[in-house]
Design a protein around this motif. Structure first.
Motif, PDB file in Angstrom:
ATOM      1  N   SER A  10      55.490 -24.251   7.238  1.00 12.35           N
ATOM      2  CA  SER A  10      56.208 -25.340   6.555  1.00 12.35           C
ATOM      3  C   SER A  10      57.652 -25.002   6.233  1.00 12.35           C
ATOM      4  CB  SER A  10      55.551 -25.658   5.201  1.00 12.35           C
ATOM      5  OG  SER A  10      54.232 -26.055   5.331  1.00 12.35           O
ATOM      6  N   GLY A  11      58.024 -23.744   6.339  1.00 18.82           N
ATOM      7  CA  GLY A  11      59.311 -23.368   5.769  1.00 18.82           C
ATOM      8  C   GLY A  11      60.203 -22.613   6.711  1.00 18.82           C
ATOM      9  N   SER A  12      60.696 -21.479   6.231  1.00 17.39           N
ATOM     10  CA  SER A  12      61.696 -20.740   7.014  1.00 17.39           C
ATOM     11  C   SER A  12      61.088 -20.065   8.233  1.00 17.39           C
ATOM     12  CB  SER A  12      62.407 -19.721   6.124  1.00 17.39           C
ATOM     13  OG  SER A  12      61.607 -18.579   5.961  1.00 17.39           O
ATOM     14  N   GLY A  13      59.798 -19.801   8.202  1.00 15.67           N
ATOM     15  CA  GLY A  13      59.124 -19.296   9.403  1.00 15.67           C
ATOM     16  C   GLY A  13      59.359 -17.822   9.690  1.00 15.67           C
ATOM     17  N   SER A  14      59.663 -17.042   8.647  1.00 15.21           N
ATOM     18  CA  SER A  14      59.868 -15.612   8.920  1.00 15.21           C
ATOM     19  C   SER A  14      58.553 -14.923   9.284  1.00 15.21           C
ATOM     20  CB  SER A  14      60.556 -14.912   7.741  1.00 15.21           C
ATOM     21  OG  SER A  14      59.687 -14.796   6.647  1.00 15.21           O
ATOM     22  N   LEU A  15      57.444 -15.430   8.770  1.00 18.17           N
ATOM     23  CA  LEU A  15      56.136 -14.866   9.168  1.00 18.17           C
ATOM     24  C   LEU A  15      55.867 -15.178  10.637  1.00 18.17           C
ATOM     25  CD1 LEU A  15      54.215 -15.968   5.974  1.00 18.17           C
ATOM     26  CD2 LEU A  15      54.466 -13.599   6.671  1.00 18.17           C
ATOM     27  N   LEU A  16      56.159 -16.399  11.029  1.00 20.98           N
ATOM     28  CA  LEU A  16      56.036 -16.774  12.446  1.00 20.98           C
ATOM     29  C   LEU A  16      56.905 -15.863  13.305  1.00 20.98           C
ATOM     30  CD1 LEU A  16      55.463 -18.708  14.872  1.00 20.98           C
ATOM     31  CD2 LEU A  16      57.440 -20.044  14.079  1.00 20.98           C
ATOM     32  N   SER A  83      47.696 -19.814   9.301  1.00 21.93           N
ATOM     33  CA  SER A  83      48.502 -20.536   8.328  1.00 21.93           C
ATOM     34  C   SER A  83      49.517 -19.541   7.767  1.00 21.93           C
ATOM     35  CB  SER A  83      47.581 -21.091   7.236  1.00 21.93           C
ATOM     36  OG  SER A  83      48.321 -21.430   6.093  1.00 21.93           O
ATOM     37  N   ALA A  84      50.763 -19.673   8.224  1.00 19.07           N
ATOM     38  CA  ALA A  84      51.791 -18.681   7.904  1.00 19.07           C
ATOM     39  C   ALA A  84      52.898 -19.375   7.122  1.00 19.07           C
ATOM     40  CB  ALA A  84      52.339 -18.061   9.187  1.00 19.07           C
ATOM     41  N   GLY A  85      52.663 -19.532   5.809  1.00 20.62           N
ATOM     42  CA  GLY A  85      53.622 -20.280   5.013  1.00 20.62           C
ATOM     43  C   GLY A  85      53.466 -21.776   5.215  1.00 20.62           C
ATOM     44  N   PHE A  86      52.228 -22.216   5.508  1.00 22.73           N
ATOM     45  CA  PHE A  86      51.930 -23.653   5.612  1.00 22.73           C
ATOM     46  C   PHE A  86      51.534 -24.102   4.211  1.00 22.73           C
ATOM     47  CE2 PHE A  86      49.036 -27.233   7.030  1.00 22.73           C
ATOM     48  CZ  PHE A  86      50.017 -27.967   7.682  1.00 22.73           C
ATOM     49  N   MET A  87      52.391 -24.949   3.591  1.00 23.65           N
ATOM     50  CA  MET A  87      52.229 -25.221   2.172  1.00 23.65           C
ATOM     51  C   MET A  87      51.323 -26.428   1.906  1.00 23.65           C
ATOM     52  SD  MET A  87      53.742 -22.656   1.092  1.00 23.65           S
ATOM     53  CE  MET A  87      53.842 -22.894  -0.679  1.00 23.65           C
ATOM     54  N   ARG A  88      50.204 -26.477   2.631  1.00 19.81           N
ATOM     55  CA  ARG A  88      49.207 -27.546   2.428  1.00 19.81           C
ATOM     56  C   ARG A  88      47.830 -26.912   2.430  1.00 19.81           C
ATOM     57  NH1 ARG A  88      51.766 -32.429   1.368  1.00 19.81           N
ATOM     58  NH2 ARG A  88      53.794 -32.191   2.335  1.00 19.81           N
ATOM     59  N   ASN A 104      44.921 -17.130   6.549  1.00 19.12           N
ATOM     60  CA  ASN A 104      46.089 -17.505   5.741  1.00 19.12           C
ATOM     61  C   ASN A 104      46.711 -16.247   5.153  1.00 19.12           C
ATOM     62  OD1 ASN A 104      47.839 -19.282   4.162  1.00 19.12           O
ATOM     63  ND2 ASN A 104      46.611 -18.674   2.387  1.00 19.12           N
ATOM     64  N   THR A 105      47.993 -16.291   4.952  1.00 20.45           N
ATOM     65  CA  THR A 105      48.652 -15.202   4.241  1.00 20.45           C
ATOM     66  C   THR A 105      49.163 -15.719   2.902  1.00 20.45           C
ATOM     67  OG1 THR A 105      50.564 -13.740   4.264  1.00 20.45           O
ATOM     68  CG2 THR A 105      50.622 -15.560   5.810  1.00 20.45           C
ATOM     69  N   HIS A 106      48.979 -14.902   1.868  1.00 24.37           N
ATOM     70  CA  HIS A 106      49.268 -15.353   0.503  1.00 24.37           C
ATOM     71  C   HIS A 106      50.066 -14.275  -0.231  1.00 24.37           C
ATOM     72  CE1 HIS A 106      48.586 -17.611  -3.171  1.00 24.37           C
ATOM     73  NE2 HIS A 106      48.305 -16.470  -3.766  1.00 24.37           N
ATOM     74  N   PRO A 107      51.113 -14.679  -0.970  1.00 24.20           N
ATOM     75  CA  PRO A 107      51.982 -13.679  -1.597  1.00 24.20           C
ATOM     76  C   PRO A 107      51.499 -13.213  -2.973  1.00 24.20           C
ATOM     77  CG  PRO A 107      52.938 -15.845  -1.852  1.00 24.20           C
ATOM     78  CD  PRO A 107      51.650 -16.044  -1.102  1.00 24.20           C
ATOM     79  N   ALA A 108      50.253 -12.764  -3.046  1.00 24.23           N
ATOM     80  CA  ALA A 108      49.711 -12.157  -4.277  1.00 24.23           C
ATOM     81  C   ALA A 108      48.429 -11.415  -3.894  1.00 24.23           C
ATOM     82  CB  ALA A 108      49.405 -13.212  -5.342  1.00 24.23           C
ATOM     83  N   LEU A 163      61.501 -10.751  -5.880  1.00 20.74           N
ATOM     84  CA  LEU A 163      60.126 -10.251  -5.718  1.00 20.74           C
ATOM     85  C   LEU A 163      59.490 -10.864  -4.468  1.00 20.74           C
ATOM     86  CD1 LEU A 163      57.672  -8.673  -6.700  1.00 20.74           C
ATOM     87  CD2 LEU A 163      57.157 -10.558  -8.291  1.00 20.74           C
ATOM     88  N   HIS A 164      59.700 -12.163  -4.277  1.00 23.38           N
ATOM     89  CA  HIS A 164      59.102 -12.821  -3.105  1.00 23.38           C
ATOM     90  C   HIS A 164      59.630 -12.214  -1.805  1.00 23.38           C
ATOM     91  CE1 HIS A 164      57.492 -16.894  -1.376  1.00 23.38           C
ATOM     92  NE2 HIS A 164      56.900 -15.847  -0.851  1.00 23.38           N
ATOM     93  N   GLU A 165      60.923 -11.928  -1.771  1.00 25.94           N
ATOM     94  CA  GLU A 165      61.482 -11.328  -0.548  1.00 25.94           C
ATOM     95  C   GLU A 165      60.842  -9.976  -0.257  1.00 25.94           C
ATOM     96  OE1 GLU A 165      63.240 -12.531   1.945  1.00 25.94           O
ATOM     97  OE2 GLU A 165      63.062 -14.402   0.847  1.00 25.94           O
ATOM     98  N   ILE A 167      57.846  -9.012  -1.244  1.00 24.59           N
ATOM     99  CA  ILE A 167      56.450  -9.279  -0.838  1.00 24.59           C
ATOM    100  C   ILE A 167      56.418  -9.737   0.616  1.00 24.59           C
ATOM    101  CG2 ILE A 167      54.466 -10.807  -1.186  1.00 24.59           C
ATOM    102  CD1 ILE A 167      55.166 -10.821  -4.196  1.00 24.59           C
ATOM    103  N   LYS A 168      57.379 -10.574   0.986  1.00 23.41           N
ATOM    104  CA  LYS A 168      57.362 -11.100   2.365  1.00 23.41           C
ATOM    105  C   LYS A 168      57.553 -10.005   3.418  1.00 23.41           C
ATOM    106  CE  LYS A 168      59.429 -15.060   3.255  1.00 23.41           C
ATOM    107  NZ  LYS A 168      60.302 -16.257   3.180  1.00 23.41           N
ATOM    108  N   VAL A 169      58.295  -8.965   3.085  1.00 25.38           N
ATOM    109  CA  VAL A 169      58.423  -7.831   4.015  1.00 25.38           C
ATOM    110  C   VAL A 169      57.025  -7.263   4.295  1.00 25.38           C
ATOM    111  CG1 VAL A 169      59.338  -5.488   4.288  1.00 25.38           C
ATOM    112  CG2 VAL A 169      60.769  -7.280   3.276  1.00 25.38           C
TER     113      VAL A 169
HETATM  114  C1  GRF Z   1      55.129 -16.643   2.388  1.00 27.35           C
HETATM  115  O1  GRF Z   1      55.295 -15.832   1.257  1.00 27.35           O
HETATM  116  C2  GRF Z   1      53.823 -17.374   2.348  1.00 27.35           C
HETATM  117  O2  GRF Z   1      52.748 -16.614   1.910  1.00 27.35           O
HETATM  118  C3  GRF Z   1      54.162 -18.425   1.332  1.00 27.35           C
HETATM  119  O3  GRF Z   1      55.422 -18.885   1.753  1.00 27.35           O
HETATM  120  C4  GRF Z   1      56.098 -17.817   2.386  1.00 27.35           C
HETATM  121  C5  GRF Z   1      56.473 -18.276   3.769  1.00 27.35           C
HETATM  122  O4  GRF Z   1      57.571 -17.609   4.266  1.00 27.35           O
HETATM  123  N1  GRF Z   1      53.154 -19.385   1.159  1.00 27.35           N
HETATM  124  P1  GRF Z   1      58.231 -17.990   5.664  1.00 27.35           P
HETATM  125  O5  GRF Z   1      58.428 -19.489   5.725  1.00 27.35           O
HETATM  126  O6  GRF Z   1      57.310 -17.515   6.766  1.00 27.35           O
HETATM  127  O7  GRF Z   1      59.527 -17.237   5.683  1.00 27.35           O
END
Ligand code: GRF
Length: 188
Positions: A10-16, A83-88, A104-108, A163-165, A167-169
């Protein structure tokens, strides 16, 4: 488990991007989003990966959206859906169709701090250690069986963004390693 991966974002897609760039060279057959114009779609297009959008605003209710998303994913014939940052929260049709193939990946560090504001909630609670979790998706909100976790310390001057940045690493490394193992067909 072999082969074809569908990524939802759903977002910046850095996980993708971490998956696209990973040494295992995964076969990402499609990237799906819940809205247009997100960076994750741009990253997919740059990598030559087909994209689709199933936007809940175009459906009159959540079940219709879920059915459409399920259909669209099935057309990709994936072995694994990430589901890599899919916010649904995925609906019942999609969860039932891909149970055991849906991660799914989750930041906690689940089961602590499920939901959309995991980083903020962990910071507000005052934990000194949080982290990242990759888990199978079930019908609940971040409740499915845990596959892998890694801790991340909370630093005194952390805010949600910093902190989120960090965690995302860790999340990116963890996701790549889980997907690599799943693609090798290894038990986790
Ligand atoms: C990740 O922390 C994911 O777990 C969360 O949103 C972030 C997505 O990052 N739900 P990105 O869009 O892949 O950069």
């Amino acid at each position: 488990m072999a082969g074809r991966i569908c990524v939802l974002a759903s977002g910046s897609g850095s996980l993708l991007q971490a998956l696209i760039d990973s040494p295992m060279q995964p076969k990402i057959v499609a990237v799906g989003a819940d809205r247009p114009h997100v960076q994750a779609l741009t990253r997919a297009e740059a990598a030559g990966i087909p994209t689709f959008i199933v936007d809940p605003h175009e459906y009159s209710n959540r079940l219709d959206w879920d059915a459409a998303l399920n259909d669209r994913i099935r057309e990709c014939e994936p072995d694994l859906v990430v589901s890599a940052g899919f916010m649904r929260i995925l609906g019942p049709a999609t969860v039932q169709s891909f149970r055991g193939q849906l991660i799914n990946t989750h930041p906690a560090l689940l089961p602590a701090f499920p939901g959309a504001h995991a980083v903020r909630d962990a910071l507000d609670y005052g934990v000194t250690v949080t982290g990242a979790t990759v888990h199978f998706i079930d019908e609940g909100v971040d409740t499915g069986p845990i596959i892998a976790q890694q801790a991340v310390p909370v630093l005194v001057d952390d805010d949600v963004e910093r902190l989120h940045e960090r965690i995302k690493v860790i999340e990116r490394q963890l996701l790549v390693s889980v997907v690599t193992e799943l693609m090798k067909g290894q038990d986790l």
